[in-house]
Design a protein around this motif. Structure first.
Motif, short mmCIF file in Angstrom:
data_model
loop_
_atom_site.label_atom_id
_atom_site.label_comp_id
_atom_site.label_asym_id
_atom_site.label_seq_id
_atom_site.Cartn_x
_atom_site.Cartn_y
_atom_site.Cartn_z
N HIS A 5 34.80 -4.55 -3.87
CA HIS A 5 34.44 -4.95 -5.22
C HIS A 5 33.95 -3.75 -6.02
CE1 HIS A 5 33.26 -7.64 -8.44
NE2 HIS A 5 32.06 -7.08 -8.46
N LEU A 6 33.19 -2.86 -5.37
CA LEU A 6 32.72 -1.66 -6.04
C LEU A 6 33.89 -0.83 -6.54
CD1 LEU A 6 29.87 -0.46 -3.63
CD2 LEU A 6 29.62 -1.68 -5.79
N PRO A 49 35.95 11.50 -3.95
CA PRO A 49 36.56 11.32 -5.28
C PRO A 49 35.93 10.15 -6.05
CG PRO A 49 38.25 11.58 -3.61
CD PRO A 49 36.96 11.43 -2.88
N ALA A 50 35.61 9.07 -5.34
CA ALA A 50 35.02 7.90 -6.01
C ALA A 50 33.69 8.26 -6.65
CB ALA A 50 34.84 6.76 -5.02
N LEU A 51 32.88 9.08 -5.99
CA LEU A 51 31.59 9.47 -6.55
C LEU A 51 31.78 10.25 -7.85
CD1 LEU A 51 29.62 10.54 -3.34
CD2 LEU A 51 29.29 8.47 -4.72
N LYS A 307 26.62 2.78 -12.65
CA LYS A 307 25.35 3.17 -12.01
C LYS A 307 25.00 2.16 -10.91
CE LYS A 307 20.44 4.05 -12.90
NZ LYS A 307 19.39 4.20 -13.93
N GLU A 308 25.18 0.87 -11.19
CA GLU A 308 24.90 -0.15 -10.17
C GLU A 308 25.78 0.07 -8.94
OE1 GLU A 308 22.59 -2.61 -10.03
OE2 GLU A 308 21.76 -1.54 -11.75
N HIS A 312 24.63 0.66 -5.06
CA HIS A 312 25.15 -0.12 -3.94
C HIS A 312 25.80 0.79 -2.89
CE1 HIS A 312 24.43 -4.28 -5.05
NE2 HIS A 312 24.77 -4.00 -6.30
N LEU A 313 26.47 1.85 -3.34
CA LEU A 313 27.08 2.78 -2.38
C LEU A 313 26.02 3.47 -1.54
CD1 LEU A 313 29.98 4.43 -4.42
CD2 LEU A 313 30.19 3.04 -2.35
#
Length: 322
Positions: A5-6, A49-51, A307-308, A312-313
């Protein structure tokens, strides 16, 4: 919120990054394409990459450089994996044969070099000296971390501080660079960029510490690694250091001998010592401290779904079991 979901928040961006990766992997040399596509296609969380994408989006960035730089970060990470597997003589990663097992050590090393050099071609295209400095410095520090880890193999005298330094250099540095790049693209000042770099440093450290835990407790089908791989390679990770510092003399001596000799013969005894001293729980607790520090650093970002997701990560880095 699930991991999937993130990532749905950056689904379009990740698809764009994948397109950049495929385009930039092209080479007239067939073997380069084969090896690079094999390792890139082998899966993975694409967390680095996601960060970069999350931090840039959290700051309202509206260009395309984040796609190119996210691909650069993934290429640098992939190059380190190729070289790591050769150094460690690994034959399995994420449940698949490593590139060196499939194509040979020479091909794996040389394709890793290709990915490094292609990364530098790509970062030049962004035409921002700040970006080039961050990635050039990060790549150099990662190489230092690789050498430090090599020096620590079969060394049972490695301290907690020594080991955390290896993690900071070898693993956390690319997390740190990815987040700092997001800050640069998003227009943060140097103080803000440093806060995002701190976030990356702490979450990267937490991520590696949980990898250390999973090396002795993970489900091999999920982690794609055999339990005790680090011990077999003579790597003194935090759970082992904890046993040597807090276990009985007999437990400490058994772990010391296992590190110095390598192999899997002592694995049952080492796992018993790890369990008896709560070494995995203490390592996970250390990772949780790092994750909380990471979340604190995100105060530099304005409220948003992105940011949320980063918050969560941070929790996922500690709670994950793969």
């Amino acid at each position: 919120m699930s991991h999937q979901h993130l990532y749905a928040l950056i689904e379009a961006d990740m698809a764009a990054v994948d397109r950049v990766i495929r385009e930039r992997l092209f080479s007239d040399v067939v073997l380069i394409r084969q090896v690079a596509e094999y390792i890139i296609g082998a899966g993975g969380k694409r967390l680095r990459p996601a960060l970069l994408l999350f931090t840039a989006n959290a700051l309202g960035y509206r260009g395309t450089h984040h796609h190119e730089l996210a691909a650069v970060v993934e290429f640098i990470h992939t190059a380190t994996l190729l070289h790591d597997d050769v150094v460690d003589e690994s034959s399995l990663r994420r449940g698949n044969q490593t590139a060196n097992a499939m194509f040979g050590n020479s091909a794996a090393v040389l394709v890793g070099d290709f990915l490094y050099s292609r990364s530098f071609q790509m970062m030049v295209g962004v035409n921002d000296m700040r970006v080039m400095r961050v990635l050039a410095d990060a790549t150099n520090v990662i190489a230092e971390g690789e050498v430090l880890q090599l020096l620590n193999v079969h060394n049972a005298d490695v301290s907690v501080d020594d080991y955390l330094r290896v993690i900071r250099y070898k693993t956390a540095m690319l997390f740190e660079a990815a987040c700092r790049l997001g800050g640069i693209l998003g227009g943060l000042d140097e103080a803000g960029q440093e806060r995002l770099a701190e976030f990356g440093r702490h979450i990267g450290t937490a991520f590696q510490l949980i990898d250390d835990v999973l090396d002795y407790s993970g489900d091999e089908a999920q982690t794609g690694k055999s339990v005790g791989d680090d011990l077999a390679e003579g790597k003194p990770t935090l759970p082992l250091i904890h046993v040597m510092e807090h276990g009985s003399p007999e437990q400490a001596a058994r772990v010391r001998e296992a590190i110095e000799s390598g192999g899997r013969e002592s694995l049952p005894d080492v796992i018993a010592a790890i369990r008896a001293t709560d070494a995995l729980e203490r390592t996970r607790a250390h990772a949780k401290v790092e994750a909380e520090a990471a979340k604190s650093a995100l105060s530099v970002l304005p409220p948003s779904h992105f940011k949320e997701a980063l918050l969560h990560l941070s929790d996922f880095a500690v709670a994950r079991d793969y």
